[in-house]
Design a protein around this motif. Structure first.
Motif, PDB file in Angstrom:
ATOM      1  N   UNK A 121     -34.752 -12.785  22.713  1.00  0.00           N
ATOM      2  CA  UNK A 121     -35.480 -13.558  21.711  1.00  0.00           C
ATOM      3  C   UNK A 121     -35.301 -15.054  21.955  1.00  0.00           C
ATOM      4  N   UNK A 122     -34.078 -15.458  22.299  1.00  0.00           N
ATOM      5  CA  UNK A 122     -33.831 -16.868  22.583  1.00  0.00           C
ATOM      6  C   UNK A 122     -34.589 -17.326  23.828  1.00  0.00           C
ATOM      7  N   UNK A 123     -34.631 -16.462  24.850  1.00  0.00           N
ATOM      8  CA  UNK A 123     -35.374 -16.807  26.063  1.00  0.00           C
ATOM      9  C   UNK A 123     -36.853 -17.012  25.756  1.00  0.00           C
ATOM     10  N   UNK A 124     -37.419 -16.136  24.935  1.00  0.00           N
ATOM     11  CA  UNK A 124     -38.819 -16.290  24.542  1.00  0.00           C
ATOM     12  C   UNK A 124     -39.040 -17.606  23.804  1.00  0.00           C
ATOM     13  N   UNK A 125     -38.134 -17.943  22.908  1.00  0.00           N
ATOM     14  CA  UNK A 125     -38.275 -19.179  22.141  1.00  0.00           C
ATOM     15  C   UNK A 125     -38.116 -20.415  23.026  1.00  0.00           C
ATOM     16  N   UNK A 126     -37.214 -20.349  23.989  1.00  0.00           N
ATOM     17  CA  UNK A 126     -36.960 -21.502  24.857  1.00  0.00           C
ATOM     18  C   UNK A 126     -38.090 -21.745  25.852  1.00  0.00           C
ATOM     19  N   UNK A 184     -38.858   2.542  27.520  1.00  0.00           N
ATOM     20  CA  UNK A 184     -37.779   3.087  26.703  1.00  0.00           C
ATOM     21  C   UNK A 184     -38.131   2.972  25.236  1.00  0.00           C
ATOM     22  N   UNK A 185     -37.191   3.272  24.385  1.00  0.00           N
ATOM     23  CA  UNK A 185     -37.417   3.215  22.944  1.00  0.00           C
ATOM     24  C   UNK A 185     -37.431   1.768  22.479  1.00  0.00           C
ATOM     25  N   UNK A 186     -38.331   1.479  21.537  1.00  0.00           N
ATOM     26  CA  UNK A 186     -38.398   0.132  20.980  1.00  0.00           C
ATOM     27  C   UNK A 186     -37.128  -0.159  20.187  1.00  0.00           C
ATOM     28  N   UNK A 187     -36.681  -1.397  20.268  1.00  0.00           N
ATOM     29  CA  UNK A 187     -35.503  -1.792  19.511  1.00  0.00           C
ATOM     30  C   UNK A 187     -35.880  -1.961  18.042  1.00  0.00           C
ATOM     31  N   UNK A 188     -34.895  -1.898  17.185  1.00  0.00           N
ATOM     32  CA  UNK A 188     -35.134  -2.057  15.761  1.00  0.00           C
ATOM     33  C   UNK A 188     -35.320  -3.538  15.426  1.00  0.00           C
ATOM     34  N   UNK A 189     -36.002  -3.789  14.325  1.00  0.00           N
ATOM     35  CA  UNK A 189     -36.131  -5.155  13.843  1.00  0.00           C
ATOM     36  C   UNK A 189     -37.563  -5.605  13.669  1.00  0.00           C
ATOM     37  N   UNK A 190     -38.485  -5.024  14.429  1.00  0.00           N
ATOM     38  CA  UNK A 190     -39.889  -5.371  14.259  1.00  0.00           C
ATOM     39  C   UNK A 190     -40.321  -6.683  14.868  1.00  0.00           C
ATOM     40  N   UNK A 191     -39.424  -7.385  15.559  1.00  0.00           N
ATOM     41  CA  UNK A 191     -39.787  -8.651  16.179  1.00  0.00           C
ATOM     42  C   UNK A 191     -40.531  -8.403  17.486  1.00  0.00           C
ATOM     43  N   UNK A 192     -41.178  -9.445  17.987  1.00  0.00           N
ATOM     44  CA  UNK A 192     -41.853  -9.324  19.279  1.00  0.00           C
ATOM     45  C   UNK A 192     -40.839  -9.041  20.381  1.00  0.00           C
ATOM     46  N   UNK A 194     -48.111 -25.537  14.486  1.00  0.00           N
ATOM     47  CA  UNK A 194     -48.456 -26.202  13.225  1.00  0.00           C
ATOM     48  C   UNK A 194     -47.463 -27.266  12.764  1.00  0.00           C
ATOM     49  N   UNK A 195     -46.267 -27.280  13.348  1.00  0.00           N
ATOM     50  CA  UNK A 195     -45.248 -28.194  12.847  1.00  0.00           C
ATOM     51  C   UNK A 195     -44.623 -27.704  11.546  1.00  0.00           C
ATOM     52  N   UNK A 196     -44.867 -26.432  11.217  1.00  0.00           N
ATOM     53  CA  UNK A 196     -44.289 -25.838  10.018  1.00  0.00           C
ATOM     54  C   UNK A 196     -43.529 -24.569  10.400  1.00  0.00           C
ATOM     55  N   UNK A 197     -42.391 -24.371   9.760  1.00  0.00           N
ATOM     56  CA  UNK A 197     -41.616 -23.157   9.996  1.00  0.00           C
ATOM     57  C   UNK A 197     -42.078 -22.064   9.041  1.00  0.00           C
ATOM     58  N   UNK A 198     -42.220 -20.860   9.579  1.00  0.00           N
ATOM     59  CA  UNK A 198     -42.562 -19.693   8.763  1.00  0.00           C
ATOM     60  C   UNK A 198     -41.456 -18.660   8.954  1.00  0.00           C
ATOM     61  N   UNK A 199     -40.350 -18.793   8.234  1.00  0.00           N
ATOM     62  CA  UNK A 199     -39.230 -17.860   8.412  1.00  0.00           C
ATOM     63  C   UNK A 199     -39.686 -16.411   8.269  1.00  0.00           C
ATOM     64  N   UNK A 200     -39.251 -15.588   9.229  1.00  0.00           N
ATOM     65  CA  UNK A 200     -39.611 -14.177   9.205  1.00  0.00           C
ATOM     66  C   UNK A 200     -41.009 -13.893   9.714  1.00  0.00           C
ATOM     67  N   UNK A 201     -41.661 -14.862  10.334  1.00  0.00           N
ATOM     68  CA  UNK A 201     -43.025 -14.652  10.830  1.00  0.00           C
ATOM     69  C   UNK A 201     -43.066 -13.507  11.835  1.00  0.00           C
ATOM     70  N   UNK A 202     -44.091 -12.678  11.764  1.00  0.00           N
ATOM     71  CA  UNK A 202     -44.288 -11.571  12.692  1.00  0.00           C
ATOM     72  C   UNK A 202     -45.754 -11.536  13.116  1.00  0.00           C
ATOM     73  N   UNK A 203     -45.991 -11.228  14.385  1.00  0.00           N
ATOM     74  CA  UNK A 203     -47.342 -11.128  14.915  1.00  0.00           C
ATOM     75  C   UNK A 203     -47.754  -9.661  14.969  1.00  0.00           C
TER      76      UNK A 203
END
Length: 414
Positions: free
Chosen positions: A223-228, A193-201, A116-125
């Protein structure tokens, strides 16, 4: 076809051979090949030097062949896109440096920016319960030896089958589907294994990649690898996705097209080769004999070199910096640096993102195809972005013409 003399006056503008070639995205000699095949007409320029071409006729041919602009990389197709620019050893997502975006924001936020060209800080899917359950059932029915990309392809198909509105290609509908599909892909993979904390993808994906518990520095790398990896211009899988979108395939089918190409050993699966190389280097205590084995047998050293970047892949640079904060990665990181240094004596190649992904996967007990999984999940957002862009174009515009090399007809039946 022979050039006709150029008339003294013209109602329509005419192009030189070079201008026509640039508009078509081909070499000047190819323009004359179009003339010889009757696809273009030409007239001799004044003074008998060169030829000129009707501008509208050239534009019409460009539209029929799917050409929009000359390709600076020497490829056969080039399209106007506002998503990703690779220039001067840097990669930009909608004008923003991709490495800076990945340093400051997570994957979901990077995906929203790409869409979208817009930032949504804290966005979660979030995946819907019904879709996720269907995808899990489909994946669980696969043979035990199935690879991660096999599972992802099946999960996409199952998710599509549960979405009766998948043929709605409006931007809002497509993005709603994407925001549910991506976590469905992750949630359908087997839990290790156990999911990490934070709720992010990234936190959810961690538990699908390794049984080892996540720590904050390692999760930051993932997370950085996913974003890159979210997009990288018209890579092979993205071109396939755009072809599907050009035919007005729904977004799930677009993602399936991308996954089909991604599995090739020269694309998404390349990180698995880098993983095996690095694993062997760590086990043997040195990268030198491993690199020597590759060179002696004529095999390319994986994880090195990139057709676009002359220096180190800037995405790899970011991941290496983040991996330096992961204590468990010290040995694999040193081995990766030794791979680069050793190979440099033979050829001036630099690390690419596959080698950086291999450092993460080797150091944190992940399987060889972990990098491919990260790549596929991440790039799904990029394929959706390109699909949205393609849905706004003329349908079926990506229709190159084949250059026939078989026997001339008519031929008798055997």
């Amino acid at each position: 076809m022979t050039d006709q003399p150029e008339p003294e006056q013209h109602d329509a503008p005419r192009l030189t051979t070079r201008q026509a070639a640039e508009l078509l995205g081909v070499k000047p000699e190819t323009v004359y090949a179009y003339v010889s095949r009757g696809q273009l007409s030409s007239v001799r320029a004044a003074g008998g030097r060169g030829s000129t071409f009707d501008a509208e006729e050239v534009r019409a041919l460009a539209r029929r062949s799917g050409r929009r602009d000359p390709s600076p990389a020497g490829g056969d197709l080039a399209f106007r896109t506002g998503i990703t620019l690779i220039e001067g050893e840097r990669c930009y997502f909608r004008g923003v440096d991709a490495t800076e975006l990945a340093r400051r924001y997570g994957y979901e936020e990077a995906a929203e920016w790409l869409w979208t060209g817009e930032l949504r800080p804290g966005a979660r899917f979030t995946a819907s319960d019904g879709t996720l359950a269907a995808a899990r059932r489909a994946v669980e029915a696969l043979p035990a030896h199935s690879g991660s990309t096999d599972r992802l392809r099946v999960a996409v198909t199952a998710a599509a089958a549960t979405d009766p509105l998948r043929f709605d290609l409006s931007q809002e509908a497509v993005l709603n589907s994407a925001r549910g599909l991506i976590p469905t892909l992750v949630g359908a993979l087997p839990v290790l294994g156990a999911a990490a904390e934070g709720g992010s993808l990234a936190a959810e994906l961690w538990s699908r990649l390794t049984a080892e518990p996540a720590d904050a520095p390692s999760l930051a790398v993932l997370d950085a690898a996913l974003a890159l990896l979210v997009d990288h211009d018209l890579a092979a899988s993205t071109l396939a996705a755009r072809v599907a979108a050009s035919a007005r395939a729904h977004p799930y089918a677009v993602v399936s097209a991308g996954l089909g190409v991604l599995e090739g050993p020269l694309h998404g699966a390349a990180s698995g080769l880098a993983h095996r190389l690095l694993r062997e280097a760590v086990d043997r205590g040195s990268a030198v004999p491993v690199v020597a084995d590759h060179l002696r047998t004529g095999r390319r050293v994986p994880g090195l070199g990139h057709r676009i970047y002359r220096d180190e892949d800037p995405r790899a640079t970011v991941l290496f910096e983040l991996l330096a904060d992961v204590p468990q990665a010290a040995g694999a990181l040193a081995a990766a640096r030794e791979v680069v240094a050793t190979t440099a004596r033979h050829a001036p190649l630099h690390a690419n993102i596959d080698l950086a992904l291999a450092v993460l996967s080797v150091s944190r007990g992940m399987a060889a195809d972990a990098g491919e999984t990260v790549f596929a999940v991440s790039r799904t957002a990029g394929w959706i972005a390109h699909a949205l862009e393609e849905y706004g174009e003329r349908p079926l515009r990506i229709r190159p013409s084949g250059q026939y090399t078989g026997p001339r007809p008519p031929q008798p039946l055997p």
